[in-house]
Design a protein around this motif. Structure first.
Motif, PDB file in Angstrom:
ATOM      1  N   ALA A  47       0.832  -1.211   0.000  1.00 22.20           N
ATOM      2  CA  ALA A  47       0.000   0.000   0.000  1.00 22.20           C
ATOM      3  C   ALA A  47       0.861   1.252   0.000  1.00 22.20           C
ATOM      4  N   ARG A  48       1.967   1.224   0.727  1.00 25.85           N
ATOM      5  CA  ARG A  48       2.844   2.389   0.782  1.00 25.85           C
ATOM      6  C   ARG A  48       3.583   2.586  -0.536  1.00 25.85           C
ATOM      7  N   ILE A  49       3.978   1.503  -1.169  1.00 27.34           N
ATOM      8  CA  ILE A  49       4.634   1.604  -2.479  1.00 27.34           C
ATOM      9  C   ILE A  49       3.659   2.150  -3.520  1.00 27.34           C
ATOM     10  N   ARG A  50       2.435   1.684  -3.478  1.00 30.29           N
ATOM     11  CA  ARG A  50       1.416   2.196  -4.395  1.00 30.29           C
ATOM     12  C   ARG A  50       1.208   3.703  -4.204  1.00 30.29           C
ATOM     13  N   GLU A  51       1.211   4.137  -2.961  1.00 28.45           N
ATOM     14  CA  GLU A  51       1.032   5.566  -2.681  1.00 28.45           C
ATOM     15  C   GLU A  51       2.205   6.381  -3.212  1.00 28.45           C
ATOM     16  N   LEU A  52       3.410   5.879  -3.035  1.00 24.79           N
ATOM     17  CA  LEU A  52       4.597   6.572  -3.556  1.00 24.79           C
ATOM     18  C   LEU A  52       4.535   6.673  -5.079  1.00 24.79           C
ATOM     19  N   LEU A  53       4.196   5.585  -5.742  1.00 26.46           N
ATOM     20  CA  LEU A  53       4.082   5.606  -7.197  1.00 26.46           C
ATOM     21  C   LEU A  53       2.999   6.585  -7.651  1.00 26.46           C
ATOM     22  N   ALA A  54       1.877   6.599  -6.953  1.00 25.62           N
ATOM     23  CA  ALA A  54       0.768   7.493  -7.307  1.00 25.62           C
ATOM     24  C   ALA A  54       1.163   8.957  -7.176  1.00 25.62           C
ATOM     25  N   ASN A  55       2.115   9.241  -6.277  1.00 26.91           N
ATOM     26  CA  ASN A  55       2.585  10.610  -6.097  1.00 26.91           C
ATOM     27  C   ASN A  55       3.682  10.999  -7.084  1.00 26.91           C
ATOM     28  N   GLY A  56       3.985  10.094  -8.017  1.00 22.48           N
ATOM     29  CA  GLY A  56       4.947  10.428  -9.061  1.00 22.48           C
ATOM     30  C   GLY A  56       6.380  10.047  -8.767  1.00 22.48           C
TER      31      GLY A  56
END
Length: 221
Positions: A10-19
């Motif tokens: 979930a944290r990796i997905r959030e980082l990717l979503a933030n560019g």
């Protein structure tokens, strides 16, 4: 603080979503940084999970390998994680090199600028100038929070603002370590930033023991 495999994903997905774009070590450092900043506690999880999750996200089409460096991961063009384009971003990071703050800001800012249709030459200039400012915030800061905010105004002006707490300076020691010139009057990179930005100001807030950096660049129409 112990994390499960699902929480790390979930944290990796959030980082990717933030560019964010980086290698698996970068993502590992950013998860540690974000957790430590928010909860004042180092997270406990296997570092081997990070490349495993990133590779699985590439397989599923949510992430992709960078065209410039296949060791780096970025959000795929078709990803469902992609956020709506915004004209401003604001976030906190920890000013310690172990958490890769320069790569964090560089990749996040590049993603922000591309999403807003800024041409590549201007992106290079803005990120170089901005990363010089972030590097100074890390070098002269106390290792705590660095506030990062940038925006593209309706008038077509890019603005960036950084705030960091200052550490106690030992001038003689820092000169020996190469952090200052012999005159100790200019921070490293100031002349580069002056060339890349149209306006720039660095203010030392003595009462708060903080440095406030602000800069502007008129974007081509």
């Amino acid at each position: 603080m112990s994390f499960s495999l699902g929480e790390i994903e979930a944290r990796i997905r959030e980082l990717l979503a933030n560019g964010l774009t980086g290698n698996s070590q970068d993502f590992h450092a950013w998860i540690r940084m974000d957790t430590l900043r928010k909860f004042r506690e180092e997270p406990s999880f296997s570092p081997d999970w990070v490349p495993k999750i990133l590779d699985e996200l590439v397989t599923s089409g949510e992430a992709a390998k960078s065209k410039l460096d296949p060791r780096e991961y970025t959000l795929s063009a078709e990803s469902s994680l992609r956020k709506k384009t915004s004209k401003n971003e604001e976030y906190l990071l920890l000013g310690r090199t172990e958490f890769q703050p320069m790569q964090y800001v560089r990749s996040r800012m590049e993603s922000f600028l591309r999403a807003n249709g800024i041409d590549e030459d201007m992106i290079v200039d803005l990120t170089i100038g901005s990363i010089e400012a972030v590097e100074n915030a890390v070098k002269y800061g106390d290792g705590g929070n660095v506030e990062v905010a940038y925006t593209i105004e309706k008038s077509g002006i890019f603005k960036i603002r950084l705030v960091n707490n200052l550490r106690e300076l030992n001038i003689e020691e820092d000169i020996e370590r190469g952090k200052f010139s012999s005159t100790a009057t200019l921070m490293r990179g100031m002349m580069v930033m002056q060339k890349l930005f149209d306006k720039m100001d660095l203010e030392i807030l003595e009462d708060k023991r903080q440095a406030l950096f602000m800069a502007e660049k008129i974007l081509p129409k």
